[in-house]
Design a protein around this motif. Structure first.
Motif, PDB file in Angstrom:
ATOM      1  N   ASN A  32       0.832  -1.200   0.000  1.00 32.01           N
ATOM      2  CA  ASN A  32       0.000   0.000   0.000  1.00 32.01           C
ATOM      3  C   ASN A  32       0.869   1.254   0.000  1.00 32.01           C
ATOM      4  OD1 ASN A  32      -1.315   2.256   1.896  1.00 32.01           O
ATOM      5  ND2 ASN A  32      -2.946   1.226   0.778  1.00 32.01           N
ATOM      6  N   ILE A  33       1.905   1.252   0.823  1.00 31.66           N
ATOM      7  CA  ILE A  33       2.827   2.395   0.876  1.00 31.66           C
ATOM      8  C   ILE A  33       3.520   2.573  -0.468  1.00 31.66           C
ATOM      9  CG2 ILE A  33       4.966   3.254   1.923  1.00 31.66           C
ATOM     10  CD1 ILE A  33       4.060   1.838   4.525  1.00 31.66           C
ATOM     11  N   MET A  34       3.925   1.462  -1.072  1.00 34.92           N
ATOM     12  CA  MET A  34       4.638   1.519  -2.342  1.00 34.92           C
ATOM     13  C   MET A  34       3.750   2.081  -3.462  1.00 34.92           C
ATOM     14  SD  MET A  34       7.708   0.734  -3.234  1.00 34.92           S
ATOM     15  CE  MET A  34       8.090   1.782  -4.625  1.00 34.92           C
ATOM     16  N   ILE A  35       2.529   1.586  -3.534  1.00 37.24           N
ATOM     17  CA  ILE A  35       1.609   2.029  -4.588  1.00 37.24           C
ATOM     18  C   ILE A  35       1.258   3.498  -4.411  1.00 37.24           C
ATOM     19  CG2 ILE A  35      -0.658   1.688  -5.627  1.00 37.24           C
ATOM     20  CD1 ILE A  35      -0.430  -1.276  -4.559  1.00 37.24           C
ATOM     21  N   ASN A  36       0.975   3.893  -3.182  1.00 32.93           N
ATOM     22  CA  ASN A  36       0.617   5.291  -2.934  1.00 32.93           C
ATOM     23  C   ASN A  36       1.794   6.225  -3.163  1.00 32.93           C
ATOM     24  OD1 ASN A  36      -2.251   5.626  -2.146  1.00 32.93           O
ATOM     25  ND2 ASN A  36      -1.732   4.083  -0.620  1.00 32.93           N
ATOM     26  N   THR A  37       3.004   5.753  -2.876  1.00 29.57           N
ATOM     27  CA  THR A  37       4.190   6.552  -3.192  1.00 29.57           C
ATOM     28  C   THR A  37       4.265   6.793  -4.692  1.00 29.57           C
ATOM     29  OG1 THR A  37       5.437   5.701  -1.288  1.00 29.57           O
ATOM     30  CG2 THR A  37       6.711   6.637  -3.104  1.00 29.57           C
ATOM     31  N   ALA A  38       4.034   5.739  -5.468  1.00 31.11           N
ATOM     32  CA  ALA A  38       4.049   5.871  -6.930  1.00 31.11           C
ATOM     33  C   ALA A  38       3.010   6.883  -7.390  1.00 31.11           C
ATOM     34  CB  ALA A  38       3.798   4.512  -7.577  1.00 31.11           C
ATOM     35  N   LEU A  39       1.792   6.777  -6.879  1.00 24.71           N
ATOM     36  CA  LEU A  39       0.727   7.694  -7.276  1.00 24.71           C
ATOM     37  C   LEU A  39       1.061   9.133  -6.885  1.00 24.71           C
ATOM     38  CD1 LEU A  39      -2.362   5.512  -6.278  1.00 24.71           C
ATOM     39  CD2 LEU A  39      -1.631   6.063  -8.613  1.00 24.71           C
ATOM     40  N   GLU A  40       1.623   9.306  -5.699  1.00 27.84           N
ATOM     41  CA  GLU A  40       2.012  10.653  -5.252  1.00 27.84           C
ATOM     42  C   GLU A  40       3.085  11.260  -6.142  1.00 27.84           C
ATOM     43  OE1 GLU A  40       3.224   9.985  -1.235  1.00 27.84           O
ATOM     44  OE2 GLU A  40       1.185   9.483  -0.570  1.00 27.84           O
ATOM     45  N   GLU A  41       3.947  10.405  -6.684  1.00 30.90           N
ATOM     46  CA  GLU A  41       5.017  10.889  -7.565  1.00 30.90           C
ATOM     47  C   GLU A  41       4.548  11.092  -9.009  1.00 30.90           C
ATOM     48  OE1 GLU A  41       8.195  11.796  -6.871  1.00 30.90           O
ATOM     49  OE2 GLU A  41       7.582  11.644  -4.776  1.00 30.90           O
ATOM     50  N   GLY A  42       3.283  10.796  -9.265  1.00 26.96           N
ATOM     51  CA  GLY A  42       2.743  11.000 -10.607  1.00 26.96           C
ATOM     52  C   GLY A  42       2.780   9.775 -11.492  1.00 26.96           C
ATOM     53  N   ILE A  43       3.167   8.630 -10.947  1.00 29.64           N
ATOM     54  CA  ILE A  43       3.143   7.379 -11.720  1.00 29.64           C
ATOM     55  C   ILE A  43       1.711   6.872 -11.782  1.00 29.64           C
ATOM     56  CG2 ILE A  43       3.838   4.947 -11.729  1.00 29.64           C
ATOM     57  CD1 ILE A  43       6.493   5.799 -10.484  1.00 29.64           C
ATOM     58  N   ASP A  44       1.211   6.687 -12.986  1.00 29.33           N
ATOM     59  CA  ASP A  44      -0.146   6.159 -13.136  1.00 29.33           C
ATOM     60  C   ASP A  44      -0.176   4.829 -13.895  1.00 29.33           C
ATOM     61  OD1 ASP A  44       0.401   6.934 -15.738  1.00 29.33           O
ATOM     62  OD2 ASP A  44      -1.115   8.523 -15.810  1.00 29.33           O
ATOM     63  N   PHE A  45       1.000   4.324 -14.274  1.00 35.56           N
ATOM     64  CA  PHE A  45       1.093   3.111 -15.094  1.00 35.56           C
ATOM     65  C   PHE A  45       1.775   2.015 -14.273  1.00 35.56           C
ATOM     66  CE2 PHE A  45       2.124   0.259 -18.470  1.00 35.56           C
ATOM     67  CZ  PHE A  45       1.332   0.589 -19.554  1.00 35.56           C
ATOM     68  N   PHE A  46       1.095   0.878 -14.126  1.00 29.43           N
ATOM     69  CA  PHE A  46       1.594  -0.223 -13.297  1.00 29.43           C
ATOM     70  C   PHE A  46       1.709  -1.490 -14.148  1.00 29.43           C
ATOM     71  CE2 PHE A  46      -0.344   2.888 -10.584  1.00 29.43           C
ATOM     72  CZ  PHE A  46       0.516   2.963  -9.497  1.00 29.43           C
ATOM     73  N   GLY A 270      11.479  -1.348 -11.097  1.00 30.48           N
ATOM     74  CA  GLY A 270      10.960  -2.437 -10.282  1.00 30.48           C
ATOM     75  C   GLY A 270      11.277  -2.359  -8.808  1.00 30.48           C
ATOM     76  N   THR A 271      11.790  -1.228  -8.342  1.00 25.65           N
ATOM     77  CA  THR A 271      12.129  -1.131  -6.920  1.00 25.65           C
ATOM     78  C   THR A 271      10.878  -1.239  -6.049  1.00 25.65           C
ATOM     79  OG1 THR A 271      13.207   0.214  -5.217  1.00 25.65           O
ATOM     80  CG2 THR A 271      11.985   1.398  -6.902  1.00 25.65           C
ATOM     81  N   MET A 272      11.030  -1.832  -4.887  1.00 23.15           N
ATOM     82  CA  MET A 272       9.961  -1.887  -3.897  1.00 23.15           C
ATOM     83  C   MET A 272      10.347  -1.080  -2.657  1.00 23.15           C
ATOM     84  SD  MET A 272       7.259  -3.614  -5.003  1.00 23.15           S
ATOM     85  CE  MET A 272       7.443  -2.845  -6.638  1.00 23.15           C
ATOM     86  N   ASN A 273      11.268  -0.125  -2.861  1.00 24.21           N
ATOM     87  CA  ASN A 273      11.711   0.772  -1.807  1.00 24.21           C
ATOM     88  C   ASN A 273      11.125   2.162  -2.091  1.00 24.21           C
ATOM     89  OD1 ASN A 273      13.368   2.884  -0.554  1.00 24.21           O
ATOM     90  ND2 ASN A 273      14.735   1.229   0.079  1.00 24.21           N
ATOM     91  N   PRO A 274      10.214   2.655  -1.264  1.00 20.90           N
ATOM     92  CA  PRO A 274       9.551   3.931  -1.547  1.00 20.90           C
ATOM     93  C   PRO A 274      10.498   5.103  -1.763  1.00 20.90           C
ATOM     94  CG  PRO A 274       8.396   2.777   0.203  1.00 20.90           C
ATOM     95  CD  PRO A 274       9.666   2.015  -0.045  1.00 20.90           C
ATOM     96  N   GLN A 275      11.531   5.228  -0.918  1.00 18.94           N
ATOM     97  CA  GLN A 275      12.450   6.349  -1.079  1.00 18.94           C
ATOM     98  C   GLN A 275      13.252   6.231  -2.367  1.00 18.94           C
ATOM     99  OE1 GLN A 275      12.534   9.202   0.825  1.00 18.94           O
ATOM    100  NE2 GLN A 275      13.739   9.843  -0.947  1.00 18.94           N
ATOM    101  N   ARG A 276      13.655   5.016  -2.703  1.00 17.72           N
ATOM    102  CA  ARG A 276      14.396   4.822  -3.953  1.00 17.72           C
ATOM    103  C   ARG A 276      13.516   5.207  -5.155  1.00 17.72           C
ATOM    104  NH1 ARG A 276      19.051   2.066  -5.415  1.00 17.72           N
ATOM    105  NH2 ARG A 276      19.082   1.048  -7.458  1.00 17.72           N
ATOM    106  N   LEU A 277      12.231   4.894  -5.059  1.00 17.31           N
ATOM    107  CA  LEU A 277      11.322   5.271  -6.139  1.00 17.31           C
ATOM    108  C   LEU A 277      11.207   6.796  -6.222  1.00 17.31           C
ATOM    109  CD1 LEU A 277       9.380   4.350  -8.365  1.00 17.31           C
ATOM    110  CD2 LEU A 277       7.542   4.431  -6.661  1.00 17.31           C
TER     111      LEU A 277
END
Length: 305
Positions: A32-46, A270-277
């Motif tokens: 959940n944290i990972m997905i929401n981090t992506a969305l917050e950063e503007g990533i909409d493609f999974f 493919g990172t699963m580290n929120p900060q790295r993303l």
């Protein structure tokens, strides 16, 4: 987040996609944290595949985000099918079953994109065409593509398909540059002149097929990452100097190197580290100069004629 035009007018999507192969290793809270981090950063493609975690990655993704129609509308979901445990299978029956499985696990009625996952030597393009038509007409899949396919393999499929192939997912990074090396060293008697990719880069550009670059930090196939790796001192020195100039981390520079190419690729991270993303997403905030791009290319051990 910078947007790219996938398939020249078909899909507008984030320049960086989150690859969910490793999501099976996360708890639902971590996912959940990972997905929401992506969305917050503007990533909409999974990016998913039925083989990732034997389906568990798709399952955890949907459960973690609490998939609802409202959440689904904020995302572009791609999955892939065709890889079995010890074979490939592009049969009509398998494609249809695989998509139904992915839809169930992702808790959605449709995929935005379905890719055929690597080439099947026994592919019967007529069967693929039948499967794609059923999936498209039923609304289960909106767009289609392939991964790791040559120009002629794509041409063979295209002969029978009623739908355009929008994407070819290919391994590409500064340490995996085969599809540009052969063009740069064309007509030279060097190992890098050997074309192992069938001219796929220029073919995709001519056909308005968007290249999705996977493994942007890997060298070899899955031998490890080249960043902060003592095996590649000159490359890391060059990348780190450029990172300091732009005030970003080295991951952002490695991705910016891919995004600088005029083919306008989408990068699958493919990172699963929120900060790295978060650090990596800064790649869309700047553009490397032409000289910086070539400096990194040469530092990776490549040569110019």
């Amino acid at each position: 987040m910078r947007k790219i035009d996938i398939g020249k007018g078909e899909i507008l999507a984030s320049a960086i996609s989150l690859g969910c192969m490793r999501m099976a290793k996360l708890t639902e809270k971590e996912a959940n944290i990972m997905i929401n981090t992506a969305l917050e950063e503007g990533i909409d493609f999974f990016d998913h595949a039925d083989i990732y975690g034997a389906g568990k990655s798709e399952e955890i993704f949907a459960n973690a985000i609490g998939m609802t129609p409202g959440i689904r509308e904020k995302m572009l979901l791609q999955s892939k099918c065709g890889i079995r445990s010890a074979s490939f299978d592009f049969s009509k029956e398998h494609i249809l079953e695989a998509v139904d499985g992915s839809l169930k696990r992702l808790k959605t009625d449709y995929l935005d994109v379905l890719l055929l996952h690597r080439p099947d030597a026994l592919v019967e393009p007529e069967e693929v065409a039948e499967a794609f038509t059923i999936l498209h007409s039923s609304g289960k899949v909106r767009y289609f593509g392939v991964s790791n396919e040559t120009p002629l393999q794509i041409e063979l499929l295209t002969k029978y398909l009623n739908q355009k192939l929008l994407i070819n997912q290919l391994q590409f990074s500064v340490m995996h540059t085969g599809m540009i090396d052969s063009g740069i060293t064309m007509n030279m008697k060097w190992p890098s002149t050997v074309d192992r990719d069938g001219g796929i880069l220029d073919y995709c550009r001519l056909k308005d097929i968007t290249i999705q670059a996977w493994s942007p930090f890997q060298y070899g196939m899955f031998e490890g990452v080249f960043l902060d790796n003592d095996k590649f001192p000159e490359l890391n020195k060059t990348i780190n100097e450029i990172a300091v100039k732009y005030g970003v981390k080295n991951t952002a520079v490695a991705v910016a190197w891919i995004l600088r190419h005029p083919a306008k690729m989408q990068v699958v991270v493919g990172t699963m580290n929120p900060q790295r993303l978060r650090d990596t997403c800064k790649a869309t905030n700047f553009e490397l100069t032409r000289q910086e791009w070539y400096d990194i290319y040469l530092a990776a051990g490549n040569k110019l004629p």
